[in-house]
Design a protein around this motif. Structure first.
Motif, PDB file in Angstrom:
ATOM      1  N   UNK A 542      -9.856  -6.156  40.074  1.00 37.39           N
ATOM      2  CA  UNK A 542     -10.053  -5.506  38.779  1.00 37.39           C
ATOM      3  C   UNK A 542     -11.421  -5.939  38.252  1.00 37.39           C
ATOM      4  N   UNK A 543     -12.352  -4.979  38.147  1.00 32.18           N
ATOM      5  CA  UNK A 543     -13.695  -5.271  37.636  1.00 32.18           C
ATOM      6  C   UNK A 543     -13.697  -4.996  36.138  1.00 32.18           C
ATOM      7  N   UNK A 544     -13.988  -6.025  35.356  1.00 31.63           N
ATOM      8  CA  UNK A 544     -13.954  -5.912  33.903  1.00 31.63           C
ATOM      9  C   UNK A 544     -15.248  -5.381  33.309  1.00 31.63           C
ATOM     10  N   UNK A 545     -15.333  -5.451  31.984  1.00 35.18           N
ATOM     11  CA  UNK A 545     -16.476  -4.883  31.262  1.00 35.18           C
ATOM     12  C   UNK A 545     -17.759  -5.701  31.395  1.00 35.18           C
ATOM     13  N   UNK A 546     -17.702  -6.823  32.125  1.00 36.49           N
ATOM     14  CA  UNK A 546     -18.938  -7.595  32.324  1.00 36.49           C
ATOM     15  C   UNK A 546     -19.813  -6.981  33.416  1.00 36.49           C
ATOM     16  N   UNK A 558     -22.843 -10.648  29.843  1.00 39.16           N
ATOM     17  CA  UNK A 558     -22.169 -11.938  29.738  1.00 39.16           C
ATOM     18  C   UNK A 558     -21.317 -12.041  28.477  1.00 39.16           C
ATOM     19  N   UNK A 559     -21.572 -11.203  27.472  1.00 41.76           N
ATOM     20  CA  UNK A 559     -20.792 -11.268  26.231  1.00 41.76           C
ATOM     21  C   UNK A 559     -19.365 -10.772  26.434  1.00 41.76           C
ATOM     22  N   UNK A 560     -19.097 -10.096  27.551  1.00 41.84           N
ATOM     23  CA  UNK A 560     -17.760  -9.575  27.828  1.00 41.84           C
ATOM     24  C   UNK A 560     -16.890 -10.575  28.596  1.00 41.84           C
TER      25      UNK A 560
END
Length: 650
Positions: A542-546, A558-560
């Motif tokens: 699962x690739x997140x919003x970063x 990096x803020x995600x």
């Protein structure tokens, strides 16, 4: 996979008509990728010699001939195979490893290692007989049809440019007798002897049927390192080392002897990307050093691999003995100089500067390990540094080695043993994540299962289904969701939620030090810290919003990242003091994290992206592969590269 196959008569005709190399190049480009000019010249030269060898009426016309057979689970290929049956009707394959070598230098103190000119430089490599033997052993180990059909494999080596040096010939020195006995070596002028060797086992032709059988043989699951440790520590051979793996292994053992003999400190740096066998080699070295009564330990910063290995081994060995073998990287703060004969450091890129719970102990883990050992072996991949604290690098190792008076040796591991032996997939992944540009931007190999999912629930269902076979499939994710303290021991408490898909799962539990092998771990999502250094059959990422895609670029944010993630701890302070450096390091860490997660799968990697533009970018990159193959060829070879074939047409 075979690049070229024919009957003996068809092979002889292709060589005579000067069509063989053209056929090989054409097949190679469609099945593997680009071919370099040096390999083409080698084929042209070597096949002229094999033409002479096979031009014998006693070798059946319909015997099978194959060129460039890919060895299961590796990126290596066997040069030449001849198939048929012997006088007792047993199915047989003769394996011929072809070499252009003209000179060989014997290597003292390193089993099965020689020195010769390769790619215009003098290099250490495996003896040709060892190479042929190891290739045959791997085929027998991993090809189900070769085992079930009891196909006999007879390896040999043919150095057609090498002139016999007489009684003192380094190629046939008695130190290599064991492997020469297993796989005879033939040189210039020995075409008749090689012909007789082939005729001994190929009495009757098979019209390529045995080649077809072995080419279509189901590949058995790779021997998992954690499953084989017990046997290895009891002295059994579990993994056959090939080519540069064997060179690294023998180099390390040689350096351990030199350190003791000359009372000098030695450091060996072993560079290798994901799946190049670093951990297998590290454990082999630990086992052999221990068997030689050397005081040795295996070190990792990451606790997950140590916990897995220790759990497996404590079933048959005393707990204290195992705990003394597998230790953390902060164990050498107060160790006396040269206390250990051999320290083997796996995942050396994960080493920290300071040790202790609050990172306030010691001076530098790299320095402390070198100081505490007579030989320190560092297995490293700088592209797998995934936190701001990771300081392990070639430069730092060399710096402290110099300060402590240690001689430094460097070797590289190139062969790929993960991702179904596909160097192409790893290069493609680096290119896709825009870590580096690679030549193979539109090739991932023909046996690797790469899928893009629109719905994470479907990906999870497929991982759960595959996991039922052998408990070797897992879900993992980028660290974009907080690991909530109240639910750390409860798998029903879901940290990761994707409301639009009604998808929710728990991070791996805080008491799950053995998440990679626990039966119920498929119900939890692992993070980088629980799976780095380990491997599975299939991994769902699962690739997140970063990680997102905007205007033709893969961008990190990096803020995600989750506030509970310590990977970027200290970034705020660094952003104030050195903003450009801080942003660069954060960018590298995020890309390296996903590179590491997406290369844990031995057989396949499935991906879900929270960013739809990134999902579209991945699909576009898969379309590029499709176009390079042609649609029918692409989906015939890689039927599951896409979740929905129709989706690629629209």
């Amino acid at each position: 996979m075979i690049v070229y196959e024919a009957t003996k008569d068809e092979f002889l005709k292709d060589v005579f008509d000067d069509e063989l190399v053209n056929n090989i190049v054409s097949n190679y480009n469609s099945k593997i990728g680009r071919i370099n000019e040096r390999e083409v010249r080698s084929w042209d030269n070597s096949m002229q010699y094999m033409y002479r060898v096979l031009s014998d009426s006693e070798i059946p016309k319909d015997a099978g001939v194959a060129i460039e057979f890919k060895i299961p689970h590796t990126s290596k290929r066997v040069d030449f195979l001849i198939s048929g049956s012997d006088q007792d009707a047993k199915q047989s394959i003769v394996i011929v490893e072809l070499k252009q070598w003209e000179t060989v230098e014997k290597m003292e103190g390193k089993e099965a290692i020689v020195k010769t000119v390769i790619n215009r430089g003098v290099r250490e490599t495996t003896h040709p007989s060892y190479q042929a033997w190891s290739y045959a052993a791997l085929i027998k180990d991993y090809n189900e049809n070769a085992q079930q059909e009891d196909i006999q494999l007879y390896p040999c080596a043919y150095l057609h440019n090498y002139i016999n040096q007489g009684e003192q010939d380094p190629l046939t020195d008695p130190v290599y007798d064991y492997y020469i006995e297993e796989a005879p070596v033939f040189v210039k002028g020995d075409s008749g002897k090689l012909r007789d060797f082939i005729k001994r086992y190929i009495k009757h032709g098979d019209n390529k049927e045995i080649l077809y059988t072995i080419d279509k043989g189901r590949i058995r699951p790779s021997k998992s390192l954690q499953d084989s440790l017990n046997s290895m520590l009891q002295g059994n051979r579990e993994f056959v080392m090939i080519d540069e793996q064997k060179v690294v292994y023998e180099t390390a053992l040689h350096l351990s002897r030199e350190a003791l003999r000359t009372n000098t400190k030695q450091v060996l740096i072993v560079e290798g990307g994901p799946g190049t066998g670093k951990s297998v080699l590290a454990i082999n070295l630990l086992v052999e050093a221990t068997n030689r009564s050397l005081v040795a330990q295996y070190i990792t910063k990451n606790a997950a691999p140590r916990n897995i290995y220790a759990t497996k081994l404590k079933q048959n060995f005393r707990k204290g003995h195992i705990d003394n073998l597998f230790v953390g990287s902060g164990s050498y703060i107060n160790a006396p100089a040269n206390e250990f004969d051999v320290l083997v450091v796996d995942e050396a890129h994960r080493l920290n500067e300071k040790s202790g719970l609050f990172s306030n102990l010691g001076e530098n883990q790299v320095k402390e390990i070198i100081d505490a050992s007579k030989l320190a072996v560092f297995f490293i991949d700088e592209r797998q540094r995934v936190t701001l604290k990771d300081i392990g690098s070639n430069g730092m190792i060399k710096k402290f080695a110099s300060e402590l008076g240690a001689a430094v040796s460097m070797v590289k591991l190139e062969s790929q043993f993960r991702c179904n032996g596909s160097d192409g997939y790893l290069s493609w992944m680096d290119d896709v994540l825009q870590i580096r540009e690679t030549a193979n931007s539109n090739y991932i190999g023909t046996n690797y299962d790469f899928r893009i999912y629109k719905d994470p629930n479907e990906m999870r269902q497929e991982i759960e289904k595959l996991n039922k076979k052998n408990n070797k499939s897992r879900m993992v994710a980028g660290y974009c969701w907080n690991w909530i303290k109240e639910g750390k021991s409860n798998t029903n408490f879901h940290d990761i939620e994707l409301p639009e898909h009604k998808f929710s799962m728990s991070w791996n539990l805080d008491n799950s030090a053995t998440w990679a092998i626990d039966e119920k771990s498929v119900n939890e999502i692992g993070c980088i810290h629980t799976c780095q250094g380990l491997e599975f059959d299939y991994v769902g990422v699962v690739i997140g919003d970063d990680l997102v895609y905007r205007d033709g670029e893969v961008i990190t944010d990096y803020t995600k990242r989750a506030k509970t993630d310590n990977s970027l701890k200290g970034l705020k302070k660094m952003l104030k003091e050195k903003p450009e450096k801080a942003k660069q390091l954060a960018d590298e860490i995020i890309r390296n994290t996903y590179r590491t997660l997406m290369t844990r799968g031995q057989k396949g990697c499935f991906v879900y992206c929270t960013d739809k533009e990134l999902e579209g970018y991945f699909k576009e990159r898969v379309r590029d592969i499709q176009q390079s193959y042609g649609e029918n060829e692409f989906f015939r070879k890689m039927p599951r590269v896409a979740e929905d074939k129709e989706d690629y047409k629209n």
